[in-house]
Design an enzyme around this catalytic site. Structure first.
Site, mmCIF file in Angstrom:
data_model
loop_
_atom_site.group_PDB
_atom_site.id
_atom_site.type_symbol
_atom_site.label_atom_id
_atom_site.label_comp_id
_atom_site.label_asym_id
_atom_site.label_seq_id
_atom_site.Cartn_x
_atom_site.Cartn_y
_atom_site.Cartn_z
ATOM 1 N N ARG A 83 -0.991 -29.695 70.189
ATOM 2 C CA ARG A 83 -1.285 -30.449 68.973
ATOM 3 C C ARG A 83 -2.705 -30.110 68.523
ATOM 4 O O ARG A 83 -3.684 -30.582 69.098
ATOM 5 C CB ARG A 83 -1.170 -31.946 69.280
ATOM 6 C CG ARG A 83 -1.174 -32.838 68.058
ATOM 7 C CD ARG A 83 -1.378 -34.279 68.477
ATOM 8 N NE ARG A 83 -2.773 -34.548 68.783
ATOM 9 C CZ ARG A 83 -3.205 -35.396 69.714
ATOM 10 N NH1 ARG A 83 -2.352 -36.032 70.476
ATOM 11 N NH2 ARG A 83 -4.505 -35.592 69.909
ATOM 12 N N HIS B 35 -3.550 -37.067 66.798
ATOM 13 C CA HIS B 35 -2.227 -37.646 67.015
ATOM 14 C C HIS B 35 -1.682 -38.184 65.690
ATOM 15 O O HIS B 35 -0.543 -37.906 65.310
ATOM 16 C CB HIS B 35 -2.308 -38.772 68.042
ATOM 17 C CG HIS B 35 -1.033 -39.513 68.233
ATOM 18 N ND1 HIS B 35 0.077 -38.954 68.812
ATOM 19 C CD2 HIS B 35 -0.684 -40.780 67.890
ATOM 20 C CE1 HIS B 35 1.056 -39.840 68.831
ATOM 21 N NE2 HIS B 35 0.625 -40.959 68.276
ATOM 22 N N TYR C 97 -11.733 -37.309 73.233
ATOM 23 C CA TYR C 97 -11.108 -37.101 74.536
ATOM 24 C C TYR C 97 -10.737 -35.651 74.822
ATOM 25 O O TYR C 97 -10.247 -35.355 75.918
ATOM 26 C CB TYR C 97 -9.865 -37.995 74.670
ATOM 27 C CG TYR C 97 -8.848 -37.830 73.555
ATOM 28 C CD1 TYR C 97 -7.918 -36.787 73.557
ATOM 29 C CD2 TYR C 97 -8.814 -38.733 72.492
ATOM 30 C CE1 TYR C 97 -6.994 -36.634 72.541
ATOM 31 C CE2 TYR C 97 -7.889 -38.589 71.469
ATOM 32 C CZ TYR C 97 -6.977 -37.541 71.498
ATOM 33 O OH TYR C 97 -6.060 -37.409 70.467
#
Length: 399
Positions: free
Chosen positions: A294, A298, A307
Site C-alpha cells: 500500500r 490506509h 508508523y
C-alpha cells in the site's frame, strides 16, 4: 506455489519410529517451529520489477493460463492500471478539497486488482471490500458511482446484479461469508460460474474470514478468496498479525493456497484464472495471496509517516506495477511513445469528468434514510421518522 490440500492427500500408515519422531518434533520449542515456518515462501512471478519475463519452476503451473495474452491485451492491462490510478488520485484530491468525506486509495495495488479483475467471466460474482476500485473498473462500474457513498449521497449508486459486483463492504471481513454463502447457492443451482471475495491482510485475522474458509471447504464451494496483502493493516505490519505466510493458512482448512507477486499484473491474471477454473470444475475454494504494498495511506484519515519508514516505501516504489508493465512493453516493442501520450490525455479527460460529476451530485432526500429498511414497514421506524422530521422542522422554525 500451490499448497497441497490436506483433504486431497491419501492417508498413510505411520510406523512406530515415525510416530516417535513426530512426537519429538511436536515437543520442539515454539520458536524453533516458527523459524521453520518463516522460511522464504514461494512466489509466483511472470514479470520482474524490470519488466522481464520469468520462466521458472514456480510459475510453470500458471504460465499456460496467460499463453493467449497478446500485445494488444498487454496494452489493455496497462491502460486499465493507468486509468484506475488516475481515478484514484483524483478521488484522493477531491477528499482533500472537502468534496468527499473519506477515501481509501488503492495506490500500488493496481496490478493485483486489474489482473484478478480481468480473469473473471461475466457470470462470475464479486464481493469487494471498500478499496476494489480497479476490480469495479473491470466489471464496468462507472467510477463516479463509487464516489457517491464517500460523498454521503447514496449507499453505493450501482445495481450489484447489473455487473455481478456487490456493493462495497465497510465491515471488515464480512463479505467473505457473503461470498461463501452465494457460492454455496451457485453450486446447488448447478451453475459453472465462480465467486471471488476480496479482503486485506488485516481482515484475514477476523473470525468471519476463518468461518468462511471453513464453510467453503466443508461444502466445496466455488469461491476464490483473494487477499491483497499490502503489508499493513492500518498501522500494524504483517509480522504482528501472523506467524506463517498468509497463503499457508488455507492448508489448515483443507484447500490450496498460493502466493503471487501482487505487483505483477500478468502473474495475478494467471493465478486468478487458475483458481477460478478450479472452482468451476467443482474442486472447491482457493486462497490467493497477492503480495503487494500500500503505497499511500490506509485511508485519507491516516498518516503512514507515523508508523512506516521512508526506506521501505522507496524500496517498493522500484516495484511499481505500472512502471513494470511499461518497461516490458517498451522492451518488446509492444507500445510506443504515441500510445503513452494518448493514454495520458485519456486519463486527464477521465479526471476532469470525475471532478465535474462529483461536484454536481445532488444532495439526497433527508428522509430517505428511513426508506427500504423493512419490506412492509415497521412501527419503530415510523416513530423514528416522525421524530427526525420534527427535529428538522425545528430548524425551519428558527429554534
Amino acid at each position: 506455489m500451490t499448497v497441497e490440500s490436506t483433504a486431497a492427500r491419501k492417508p498413510r500408515r505411520s510406523s512406530g519410529t515415525k510416530r516417535a519422531a513426530g512426537a519429538a518434533s511436536a515437543a520442539k520449542p515454539a520458536a524453533a517451529t516458527a523459524q521453520t515456518q518463516d522460511a522464504e515462501p514461494q512466489l509466483v512471478q511472470l514479470l520482474t520489477p524490470e519488466g522481464n519475463r520469468v520462466e521458472s519452476a514456480e510459475n510453470a503451473e500458471f504460465a499456460p493460463f496467460v499463453a493467449d495474452i497478446t500485445t494488444e491485451d498487454l496494452r489493455g492491462l496497462y491502460r486499465d492500471m493507468v486509468l484506475t490510478r488516475r481515478f484514484d488520485g483524483e478521488a484522493t484530491a477531491l477528499q482533500r478539497q472537502g468534496e468527499l468525506g473519506l477515501w481509501a486509495s488503492l495506490l500500488g495495488q493496481e496490478a493485483a486488482q486489474i489482473g484478478s479483475g480481468r480473469a473473471l467471466r461475466g457470470d462470475d460474482y464479486v464481493f469487494p471490500t471498500y478499496r476494489e476500485h480497479g476490480v469495479a473498473w473491470c466489471r464496468g462500474v462507472d467510477p463516479t458511482n463509487l464516489l457517491g457513498m464517500f460523498r454521503g449521497v447514496n449507499h453505493g449508486g450501482w445495481d450489484p446484479n447489473t455487473n455481478n459486483f456487490h456493493l462495497y463492504t465497510i465491515v471488515i471481513g464480512s463479505q467473505t461469508l457473503h461470498a461463501t454463502g452465494y457460492a454455496m447457492g451457485v453450486a446447488k443451482d448447478g451453475a459453472d460460474s465462480a465467486v471471488i471475495a476480496y479482503f486485506g491482510d488485516g481482515a484475514s485475522s477476523q473470525g468471519d474470514v476463518m468461518e468462511a474458509f471453513n464453510f467453503s471447504a466443508v461444502y466445496n464451494s466455488p469461491v476464490v478468496f483473494f487477499c491483497q496483502n499490502n503489508q499493513w493493516a492500518i498501522s500494524e505490519p504483517t509480522e504482528r498479525q501472523m506467524r506463517v505466510p498468509l497463503y499457508q493458512r488455507a492448508q489448515g482448512f483443507g484447500f490450496p493456497g498460493v502466493r503471487v507477486d501482487g505487483n505483477d499484473v500478468l502473474a495475478c491474471l494467471a493465478v486468478t484464472r487458475w483458481a477460478l477454473e478450479r472452482a468451476r470444475r467443482g474442486e472447491g475454494p482457493t486462497l490467493v495471496e497477492a503480495f503487494t504494498y500500500r503505497m499511500g495511506a490506509h485511508t485519507t484519515s491516516d498518516d503512514p509517516t507515523k508508523y512506516r519508514r521512508d526506506e521501505e516505501t522507496v524500496a517498493w516504489e522500484a516495484k511499481d506495477p505500472i512502471l513494470r508493465l511499461k518497461a516490458h512493453l517498451l522492451a518488446t516493442g509492444g507500445a510506443d511513445e504515441a500510445f503513452f501520450e494518448e493514454l495520458e490525455a485519456e486519463s486527464e479527460t477521465l479526471g476532469k469528468r470525475v471532478r465535474e460529476v462529483v461536484r454536481a451530485m445532488p444532495d439526497p432526500d433527508t428522509m430517505a434514510i428511513f426508506e427500504n429498511v423493512y419490506a412492509d414497514g415497521h412501527a419503530l421506524v415510523d416513530e423514528e421518522r416522525a421524530q427526525f422530521a420534527a427535529y428538522l422542522a425545528s430548524f425551519e422554525e428558527g429554534h
